[in-house]
Design an enzyme around this catalytic site. Structure first.
Site, PDB file in Angstrom:
ATOM      1  N   HIS A 196      48.806  41.372  46.334  1.00  0.00           N
ATOM      2  CA  HIS A 196      49.367  40.254  45.556  1.00  0.00           C
ATOM      3  C   HIS A 196      50.681  39.794  46.171  1.00  0.00           C
ATOM      4  O   HIS A 196      51.304  40.510  46.957  1.00  0.00           O
ATOM      5  CB  HIS A 196      49.508  40.657  44.087  1.00  0.00           C
ATOM      6  CG  HIS A 196      48.203  40.508  43.370  1.00  0.00           C
ATOM      7  ND1 HIS A 196      47.911  39.428  42.576  1.00  0.00           N
ATOM      8  CD2 HIS A 196      47.080  41.283  43.394  1.00  0.00           C
ATOM      9  CE1 HIS A 196      46.664  39.554  42.118  1.00  0.00           C
ATOM     10  NE2 HIS A 196      46.133  40.674  42.601  1.00  0.00           N
TER      11      HIS A 196
ATOM     12  N   THR B 140      48.452  45.638  43.436  1.00  0.00           N
ATOM     13  CA  THR B 140      48.093  44.840  42.265  1.00  0.00           C
ATOM     14  C   THR B 140      49.248  44.005  41.726  1.00  0.00           C
ATOM     15  O   THR B 140      49.043  42.929  41.182  1.00  0.00           O
ATOM     16  CB  THR B 140      47.587  45.804  41.165  1.00  0.00           C
ATOM     17  OG1 THR B 140      46.538  46.566  41.743  1.00  0.00           O
ATOM     18  CG2 THR B 140      47.110  45.085  39.928  1.00  0.00           C
TER      19      THR B 140
ATOM     20  N   ARG C 101      32.012  49.855  47.540  1.00  0.00           N
ATOM     21  CA  ARG C 101      33.447  50.055  47.732  1.00  0.00           C
ATOM     22  C   ARG C 101      34.082  50.634  46.478  1.00  0.00           C
ATOM     23  O   ARG C 101      33.744  50.267  45.357  1.00  0.00           O
ATOM     24  CB  ARG C 101      34.130  48.727  48.046  1.00  0.00           C
ATOM     25  CG  ARG C 101      35.597  48.931  48.373  1.00  0.00           C
ATOM     26  CD  ARG C 101      36.501  47.874  47.777  1.00  0.00           C
ATOM     27  NE  ARG C 101      36.536  47.858  46.343  1.00  0.00           N
ATOM     28  CZ  ARG C 101      37.299  47.034  45.638  1.00  0.00           C
ATOM     29  NH1 ARG C 101      38.065  46.167  46.232  1.00  0.00           N
ATOM     30  NH2 ARG C 101      37.286  47.059  44.328  1.00  0.00           N
TER      31      ARG C 101
ATOM     32  N   HIS D   3      44.012  44.722  49.550  1.00  0.00           N
ATOM     33  CA  HIS D   3      44.088  43.606  48.602  1.00  0.00           C
ATOM     34  C   HIS D   3      45.539  43.511  48.153  1.00  0.00           C
ATOM     35  O   HIS D   3      46.040  44.441  47.523  1.00  0.00           O
ATOM     36  CB  HIS D   3      43.154  43.927  47.418  1.00  0.00           C
ATOM     37  CG  HIS D   3      43.215  42.945  46.283  1.00  0.00           C
ATOM     38  ND1 HIS D   3      42.249  41.978  46.092  1.00  0.00           N
ATOM     39  CD2 HIS D   3      44.091  42.800  45.269  1.00  0.00           C
ATOM     40  CE1 HIS D   3      42.538  41.277  45.002  1.00  0.00           C
ATOM     41  NE2 HIS D   3      43.656  41.754  44.484  1.00  0.00           N
TER      42      HIS D   3
ATOM     43  N   ARG E 158      36.391  35.376  42.676  1.00  0.00           N
ATOM     44  CA  ARG E 158      36.673  36.495  41.740  1.00  0.00           C
ATOM     45  C   ARG E 158      38.161  36.479  41.410  1.00  0.00           C
ATOM     46  O   ARG E 158      38.557  35.977  40.371  1.00  0.00           O
ATOM     47  CB  ARG E 158      36.227  37.833  42.364  1.00  0.00           C
ATOM     48  CG  ARG E 158      36.136  38.967  41.365  1.00  0.00           C
ATOM     49  CD  ARG E 158      37.451  39.576  40.955  1.00  0.00           C
ATOM     50  NE  ARG E 158      38.127  40.283  42.025  1.00  0.00           N
ATOM     51  CZ  ARG E 158      39.354  40.789  41.910  1.00  0.00           C
ATOM     52  NH1 ARG E 158      40.038  40.651  40.781  1.00  0.00           N
ATOM     53  NH2 ARG E 158      39.929  41.397  42.931  1.00  0.00           N
ATOM     54  N   GLU E 159      38.997  36.984  42.330  1.00  0.00           N
ATOM     55  CA  GLU E 159      40.443  36.916  42.082  1.00  0.00           C
ATOM     56  C   GLU E 159      40.864  35.463  41.818  1.00  0.00           C
ATOM     57  O   GLU E 159      41.652  35.187  40.915  1.00  0.00           O
ATOM     58  CB  GLU E 159      41.200  37.470  43.294  1.00  0.00           C
ATOM     59  CG  GLU E 159      42.709  37.387  43.193  1.00  0.00           C
ATOM     60  CD  GLU E 159      43.337  38.445  42.299  1.00  0.00           C
ATOM     61  OE1 GLU E 159      43.042  39.630  42.467  1.00  0.00           O
ATOM     62  OE2 GLU E 159      44.139  38.059  41.420  1.00  0.00           O
TER      63      GLU E 159
ATOM     64  N   HIS F 114      64.599  18.401  68.382  1.00  0.00           N
ATOM     65  CA  HIS F 114      63.249  18.961  68.266  1.00  0.00           C
ATOM     66  C   HIS F 114      62.222  17.973  68.827  1.00  0.00           C
ATOM     67  O   HIS F 114      61.330  18.343  69.579  1.00  0.00           O
ATOM     68  CB  HIS F 114      62.921  19.263  66.797  1.00  0.00           C
ATOM     69  CG  HIS F 114      63.608  20.473  66.271  1.00  0.00           C
ATOM     70  ND1 HIS F 114      62.931  21.541  65.748  1.00  0.00           N
ATOM     71  CD2 HIS F 114      64.923  20.788  66.193  1.00  0.00           C
ATOM     72  CE1 HIS F 114      63.787  22.456  65.369  1.00  0.00           C
ATOM     73  NE2 HIS F 114      65.012  22.030  65.621  1.00  0.00           N
TER      74      HIS F 114
HETATM   75  C1  HCA Z   1      41.793  43.027  38.975  1.00  0.00           C
HETATM   76  C2  HCA Z   1      42.809  43.801  39.758  1.00  0.00           C
HETATM   77  C3  HCA Z   1      42.702  43.676  41.248  1.00  0.00           C
HETATM   78  C4  HCA Z   1      41.590  44.522  41.841  1.00  0.00           C
HETATM   79  C5  HCA Z   1      41.635  44.666  43.316  1.00  0.00           C
HETATM   80  C6  HCA Z   1      40.555  45.528  43.907  1.00  0.00           C
HETATM   81  C7  HCA Z   1      44.059  44.162  41.787  1.00  0.00           C
HETATM   82  O1  HCA Z   1      42.061  41.867  38.644  1.00  0.00           O
HETATM   83  O2  HCA Z   1      40.750  43.578  38.678  1.00  0.00           O
HETATM   84  O3  HCA Z   1      39.488  45.646  43.325  1.00  0.00           O
HETATM   85  O4  HCA Z   1      40.790  46.064  44.991  1.00  0.00           O
HETATM   86  O5  HCA Z   1      44.844  43.339  42.213  1.00  0.00           O
HETATM   87  O6  HCA Z   1      44.296  45.355  41.718  1.00  0.00           O
HETATM   88  O7  HCA Z   1      42.524  42.315  41.622  1.00  0.00           O
HETATM   89 CU    CU Z   2      44.140  41.356  42.479  1.00  0.00          CU
END
Ligand code: HCA
Ligand code: CU
Length: 379
Positions: free
Chosen positions: A200, A171, A136, A198, A14-15, A294
């Site tokens: 980044h 995000t 979720r 989640h 997905r991501e 080392h």
């Molecule tokens: C996206 C954004 C998302 C969602 C993360 C989540 C983010 O591409 O839809 O559903 O918890 O980084 O916020 O990946």
């Molecule tokens: Cu994301």
């Protein structure tokens, strides 16, 4: 702390599909899903069935594999998406909606009141349609959301009883571990739902933030293989494993660690990228020791300079010899490995010779081997 009982939600499908060079075919998605399942991730998140006809068909194909991992799909907060998601037969649905001022204005244009009405409708609908689906709800851009807005949404969603899990999403990769810890801690205190993080990696904190979330009691962490995702991606699976392994190997004993190199290599190939040289565990230099000091210590006991044991990942360490920083212990070790008998004075002499030559040009392993063999034969 939930290091002892956390789950990985791997979102490579997905991501990861949102990574610049990722366009997985159905066959590739099936291979990825099987490999992740064999590695042992508990959940696999897939692109929304609304993204394209192929995306929908691919979810069904992966669900049909009957893997141990639960299959989830990721949708916007609306009924049409929910209907499509339910129809695929997934085990879980991840609903997301932006709650930061930036996303409320430019992504969906809704106020917090409207978000709450919509979330009640969509989550309630999903729960009524499929009482046992893992549901979720996540607030996209949690860390740039106004605190009051965030808490209104989280507490309302938790009070309705439709969702099993709340998602915290960094995000844009802006959060620091301390903030992640505080937010997750509060969520654990104020709700009785599972908590997912989640994160980044725009500013390099994705792994540390995932670890902070677990310390605070998060139950689920999102990863992707090699960390692929939008921009420079999210918490990498291998990086999270490295981080948790170094806390306590037992935290990651439930995963098939020796499959990690194959997973990383497979995704690199499918995305037409290299595994970065400094990648956690699988980068080409991750287990190379160079300086003489080392090398000497590592030869005596690898734990002197290694917190990860390459054997646990089906990998091996390498001692680089043919450079000006080399030391005689490393050279002696190579001679012994070749079955050569050379006294210490001779080894020291050869080491000086290697250093002098390497000042001009580093020597290749086969050149050093020849040098050692020739010396052994003529001495
Ligand atoms: C996206 C954004 C998302 C969602 C993360 C989540 C983010 O591409 O839809 O559903 O918890 O980084 O916020 O990946
Ligand atoms: Cu994301």
């Amino acid at each position: 702390m939930s290091f002892e009982q956390f789950s990985i939600i791997d979102s490579t499908l997905r991501e990861g599909e949102q990574f610049s060079t990722a366009t997985f075919t159905t066959d590739q998605k099936l291979r990825i899903a099987h490999a992740l399942d064999e590695f042992g991730v508990e959940m696999i998140e897939m692109t929304s069935p609304c993204a394209s006809p192929q995306s929908e068909a691919d979810i069904r194909a992966v669900v049909r594999q009957n893997l141990n991992a639960r299959i989830l799909t990721h949708i916007r907060c609306n009924r049409d998406d929910a209907v499509k998601a339910l129809d695929t037969g997934v085990h879980g649905i991840d609903v997301v909606i932006g709650t930061s001022p930036q996303l409320m204005q430019h992504s969906h244009g809704r106020s917090i009141d409207q978000i709450l009405d919509l979330a009640y409708d969509v989550l309630g609908f999903i729960r009524a349609q499929k009482p046992d689906v893992i549901l979720r709800f996540s607030t996209e851009d949690s860390f740039r959301s106004r605190e009051a807005d965030l808490w209104r949404v989280y507490l309302a969603v938790s009070s309705w009883g439709f969702a099993n899990r709340l998602g915290v999403a960094d995000t844009v990769g802006v959060a620091l571990p301390t903030r992640v810890y505080e937010l997750v801690r509060q969520l654990v205190r104020l709700t009785n739902l599972d908590i997912e993080f989640h994160g980044h990696n725009d500013s390099g904190c994705a792994i540390a933030n995932a670890c902070a979330a677990l310390e605070a009691g998060a139950t689920h962490i999102d990863t992707t293989v090699l960390g692929i995702g939008e921009r420079n991606g999210i918490t990498p699976l291998g990086g999270l494993i490295a981080r948790l392994y170094t806390l306590d190997k037992r935290y990651v004993a439930k995963y098939n660690l020796s499959l990690l190199p194959q997973l990383d290599a497979m995704i690199a190939e499918m995305c037409d990228i290299e595994i970065p040289f400094n990648n956690y565990i699988t980068g080409s230099s991750a287990f190379i020791h160079k300086a003489g000091i080392h090398a000497k210590a590592v030869l005596a006991d690898p734990a002197t300079y290694e917190i990860l044991n390459p054997d646990d990942f089906g990998l091996s360490r390498h001692i680089a010899i043919g450079h000006r920083l080399t030391g005689w212990n490393a050279v002696r070790n190579r001679a012994v490995a070749l079955g050569l008998v050379l006294d210490d004075d001779t080894i020291r002499h050869i080491t000086q010779h290697i250093k002098a030559r390497a000042d001009e040009n580093p020597m290749q392993p086969h050149e050093i081997d020849s040098l050692l063999i020739e010396t052994a034969v003529t001495s």
